[in-house]
Design a protein around this motif. Structure first.
Motif, PDB file in Angstrom:
ATOM      1  N   ALA A 151      -6.640  -1.943  -5.933  1.00 53.00           N
ATOM      2  CA  ALA A 151      -7.727  -0.961  -5.814  1.00 53.00           C
ATOM      3  C   ALA A 151      -7.124   0.341  -5.313  1.00 53.00           C
ATOM      4  O   ALA A 151      -6.146   0.338  -4.567  1.00 53.00           O
ATOM      5  N   TYR A 152      -7.714   1.454  -5.755  1.00 53.38           N
ATOM      6  CA  TYR A 152      -7.337   2.741  -5.172  1.00 53.38           C
ATOM      7  C   TYR A 152      -8.580   3.540  -4.865  1.00 53.38           C
ATOM      8  O   TYR A 152      -9.636   3.327  -5.448  1.00 53.38           O
ATOM      9  N   ARG A 153      -8.450   4.420  -3.896  1.00 52.20           N
ATOM     10  CA  ARG A 153      -9.482   5.412  -3.583  1.00 52.20           C
ATOM     11  C   ARG A 153      -8.775   6.733  -3.361  1.00 52.20           C
ATOM     12  O   ARG A 153      -7.860   6.841  -2.559  1.00 52.20           O
ATOM     13  N   ILE A 154      -9.228   7.741  -4.120  1.00 53.05           N
ATOM     14  CA  ILE A 154      -8.701   9.097  -4.006  1.00 53.05           C
ATOM     15  C   ILE A 154      -9.917  10.009  -4.026  1.00 53.05           C
ATOM     16  O   ILE A 154     -10.460  10.318  -5.079  1.00 53.05           O
ATOM     17  N   GLY A 155     -10.386  10.382  -2.849  1.00 54.45           N
ATOM     18  CA  GLY A 155     -11.616  11.166  -2.759  1.00 54.45           C
ATOM     19  C   GLY A 155     -12.770  10.358  -3.320  1.00 54.45           C
ATOM     20  O   GLY A 155     -12.999   9.218  -2.932  1.00 54.45           O
TER      21      GLY A 155
ATOM     22  N   ASP B 174      -8.042   6.963   2.659  1.00 61.05           N
ATOM     23  CA  ASP B 174      -8.251   7.684   1.404  1.00 61.05           C
ATOM     24  C   ASP B 174      -6.882   8.050   0.851  1.00 61.05           C
ATOM     25  O   ASP B 174      -5.875   7.984   1.558  1.00 61.05           O
ATOM     26  N   GLN B 175      -6.863   8.424  -0.420  1.00 54.61           N
ATOM     27  CA  GLN B 175      -5.649   8.851  -1.110  1.00 54.61           C
ATOM     28  C   GLN B 175      -4.571   7.770  -1.075  1.00 54.61           C
ATOM     29  O   GLN B 175      -3.435   8.010  -0.680  1.00 54.61           O
ATOM     30  N   LEU B 176      -4.956   6.551  -1.493  1.00 49.56           N
ATOM     31  CA  LEU B 176      -3.980   5.471  -1.496  1.00 49.56           C
ATOM     32  C   LEU B 176      -4.292   4.428  -2.548  1.00 49.56           C
ATOM     33  O   LEU B 176      -5.403   4.357  -3.072  1.00 49.56           O
ATOM     34  N   MET B 177      -3.275   3.630  -2.829  1.00 49.53           N
ATOM     35  CA  MET B 177      -3.357   2.485  -3.729  1.00 49.53           C
ATOM     36  C   MET B 177      -2.918   1.264  -2.948  1.00 49.53           C
ATOM     37  O   MET B 177      -1.948   1.321  -2.182  1.00 49.53           O
ATOM     38  N   VAL B 178      -3.650   0.154  -3.116  1.00 44.79           N
ATOM     39  CA  VAL B 178      -3.267  -1.121  -2.509  1.00 44.79           C
ATOM     40  C   VAL B 178      -3.167  -2.158  -3.616  1.00 44.79           C
ATOM     41  O   VAL B 178      -4.105  -2.323  -4.408  1.00 44.79           O
TER      42      VAL B 178
ATOM     43  N   ALA C 234       0.849  -1.185   0.000  1.00 39.82           N
ATOM     44  CA  ALA C 234       0.000   0.000   0.000  1.00 39.82           C
ATOM     45  C   ALA C 234       0.883   1.232   0.000  1.00 39.82           C
ATOM     46  O   ALA C 234       1.973   1.222   0.590  1.00 39.82           O
ATOM     47  N   ALA C 235       0.418   2.289  -0.658  1.00 35.16           N
ATOM     48  CA  ALA C 235       1.187   3.533  -0.695  1.00 35.16           C
ATOM     49  C   ALA C 235       0.242   4.710  -0.863  1.00 35.16           C
ATOM     50  O   ALA C 235      -0.826   4.579  -1.480  1.00 35.16           O
ATOM     51  N   PRO C 236       0.637   5.876  -0.321  1.00 32.80           N
ATOM     52  CA  PRO C 236      -0.159   7.080  -0.558  1.00 32.80           C
ATOM     53  C   PRO C 236      -0.195   7.402  -2.046  1.00 32.80           C
ATOM     54  O   PRO C 236       0.776   7.143  -2.757  1.00 32.80           O
TER      55      PRO C 236
ATOM     56  N   PRO D 289      -4.993   9.534  -9.528  1.00 34.52           N
ATOM     57  CA  PRO D 289      -4.983   8.219 -10.185  1.00 34.52           C
ATOM     58  C   PRO D 289      -3.674   7.905 -10.903  1.00 34.52           C
ATOM     59  O   PRO D 289      -3.241   6.755 -10.916  1.00 34.52           O
ATOM     60  N   ALA D 290      -3.030   8.908 -11.476  1.00 33.99           N
ATOM     61  CA  ALA D 290      -1.758   8.654 -12.180  1.00 33.99           C
ATOM     62  C   ALA D 290      -0.699   8.138 -11.204  1.00 33.99           C
ATOM     63  O   ALA D 290       0.055   7.213 -11.519  1.00 33.99           O
ATOM     64  N   ALA D 291      -0.652   8.704  -9.995  1.00 33.28           N
ATOM     65  CA  ALA D 291       0.307   8.240  -8.985  1.00 33.28           C
ATOM     66  C   ALA D 291      -0.034   6.818  -8.539  1.00 33.28           C
ATOM     67  O   ALA D 291       0.863   5.995  -8.322  1.00 33.28           O
ATOM     68  N   ALA D 292      -1.330   6.520  -8.426  1.00 31.63           N
ATOM     69  CA  ALA D 292      -1.749   5.173  -8.028  1.00 31.63           C
ATOM     70  C   ALA D 292      -1.308   4.150  -9.068  1.00 31.63           C
ATOM     71  O   ALA D 292      -0.744   3.104  -8.733  1.00 31.63           O
ATOM     72  N   LEU D 293      -1.539   4.453 -10.343  1.00 32.32           N
ATOM     73  CA  LEU D 293      -1.184   3.517 -11.411  1.00 32.32           C
ATOM     74  C   LEU D 293       0.335   3.417 -11.583  1.00 32.32           C
ATOM     75  O   LEU D 293       0.854   2.361 -11.939  1.00 32.32           O
ATOM     76  N   ALA D 294       1.058   4.506 -11.290  1.00 32.78           N
ATOM     77  CA  ALA D 294       2.527   4.454 -11.333  1.00 32.78           C
ATOM     78  C   ALA D 294       3.041   3.509 -10.248  1.00 32.78           C
ATOM     79  O   ALA D 294       3.988   2.745 -10.473  1.00 32.78           O
ATOM     80  N   PHE D 295       2.407   3.533  -9.066  1.00 30.33           N
ATOM     81  CA  PHE D 295       2.802   2.620  -7.992  1.00 30.33           C
ATOM     82  C   PHE D 295       2.533   1.174  -8.416  1.00 30.33           C
ATOM     83  O   PHE D 295       3.347   0.281  -8.173  1.00 30.33           O
ATOM     84  N   LEU D 296       1.407   0.941  -9.080  1.00 27.41           N
ATOM     85  CA  LEU D 296       1.088  -0.399  -9.579  1.00 27.41           C
ATOM     86  C   LEU D 296       2.194  -0.882 -10.526  1.00 27.41           C
ATOM     87  O   LEU D 296       2.676  -2.011 -10.397  1.00 27.41           O
ATOM     88  N   GLN D 297       2.606  -0.043 -11.453  1.00 33.56           N
ATOM     89  CA  GLN D 297       3.653  -0.419 -12.405  1.00 33.56           C
ATOM     90  C   GLN D 297       4.962  -0.742 -11.693  1.00 33.56           C
ATOM     91  O   GLN D 297       5.684  -1.656 -12.075  1.00 33.56           O
ATOM     92  N   GLN D 298       5.242   0.014 -10.641  1.00 32.31           N
ATOM     93  CA  GLN D 298       6.487  -0.169  -9.898  1.00 32.31           C
ATOM     94  C   GLN D 298       6.456  -1.463  -9.082  1.00 32.31           C
ATOM     95  O   GLN D 298       7.455  -2.170  -8.994  1.00 32.31           O
ATOM     96  N   ILE D 299       5.308  -1.805  -8.499  1.00 28.59           N
ATOM     97  CA  ILE D 299       5.241  -2.883  -7.507  1.00 28.59           C
ATOM     98  C   ILE D 299       4.781  -4.222  -8.094  1.00 28.59           C
ATOM     99  O   ILE D 299       5.087  -5.281  -7.537  1.00 28.59           O
ATOM    100  N   ALA D 300       4.036  -4.199  -9.196  1.00 26.64           N
ATOM    101  CA  ALA D 300       3.499  -5.450  -9.764  1.00 26.64           C
ATOM    102  C   ALA D 300       4.639  -6.378 -10.179  1.00 26.64           C
ATOM    103  O   ALA D 300       5.612  -5.953 -10.799  1.00 26.64           O
ATOM    104  N   ASP D 301       4.501  -7.650  -9.828  1.00 28.33           N
ATOM    105  CA  ASP D 301       5.512  -8.652 -10.158  1.00 28.33           C
ATOM    106  C   ASP D 301       5.030  -9.454 -11.363  1.00 28.33           C
ATOM    107  O   ASP D 301       4.052 -10.195 -11.266  1.00 28.33           O
TER     108      ASP D 301
END
Length: 198
Positions: A54-58, A87-91, A27-29, A33-45
């Motif tokens: 899933a992400y929720r941002i507002g 809120d404001q995170l991606m898991v 999980a990361a702040p 949505p662009a930051a959430a999807l960037a985290f997905l690209q970084q962390i996905a194996d």
């Protein structure tokens, strides 16, 4: 969702083994949505069986089952986010299949439970609802305001000076906004022009 929302203080990780499958929640702040999807690209194996997320941002949210049966991964992760009042995170919950099928109910419990436990253990910071306001202060009032604005947790976002004083833009927690407006009104003998920005 609860009114008292929190955001993560920083990235968080939790690993669990469930019936020989390995699940890792990351999980990361995420401020947008662009930051959430960037985290997905970084962390996905890419070697993992599934990278569900899933992400929720507002009011914005999205989720993905990444090949798991519909509704068994992404939605339970989103429900974990909401259940932890975040809120404001991606898991992202990554699964490496261990050879034993979990069934739909087992998948829901595994993905949702892993995400919820990760968020439960993660350090959080309360999210404070703020407003932005514009107003003008004459020089005579400016020094007093500068000395006291922290009393209302107000942050100066912008200031422009002219011959008479300063045009200011502030961010202030919504509950303290009216109290600060009254203070500024008293300070300027009712001449404050307080404009809340949309």
């Amino acid at each position: 969702m609860s009114a008292a929302l929190s955001r993560l203080a920083g990235p968080a990780t939790l690993a669990q083994e469930i019936r020989k499958s390995r699940f890792v929640a990351n999980a990361a702040p995420a401020g947008d949505p662009a930051a959430a999807l960037a985290f997905l690209q970084q962390i996905a194996d890419p070697q993992a069986t599934h990278n569900c997320w899933a992400y929720r941002i507002g009011a914005q949210y999205r989720f993905s089952d990444d090949g798991e049966p519909g509704g068994t991964a992404g939605r339970p992760i989103l429900q974990a986010i909401e259940g932890q009042a975040c809120d404001q995170l991606m898991v992202v919950v990554t699964r490496w299949y261990g050879g034993i099928k979990l069934g739909a109910g087992g998948l829901v419990r595994a993905y949702g439970g892993c995400a919820a436990e990760c968020l439960r253990q993660a350090p959080k910071i309360p999210l404070i609802d703020t407003i932005e306001v514009d107003f003008f202060l004459p020089f005579a009032a400016l020094a007093i305001f500068k000395a006291r604005h922290a009393d209302w947790d107000a942050r100066v976002l912008q200031e422009q000076f002219d011959a008479e004083g300063a045009h200011l833009r502030l961010s202030v927690p919504r509950p303290q906004g009216e109290e600060l407006r009254r203070f500024l009104s008293d300070l300027t003998r009712g001449r404050i022009q307080w404009q809340v920005r949309d």
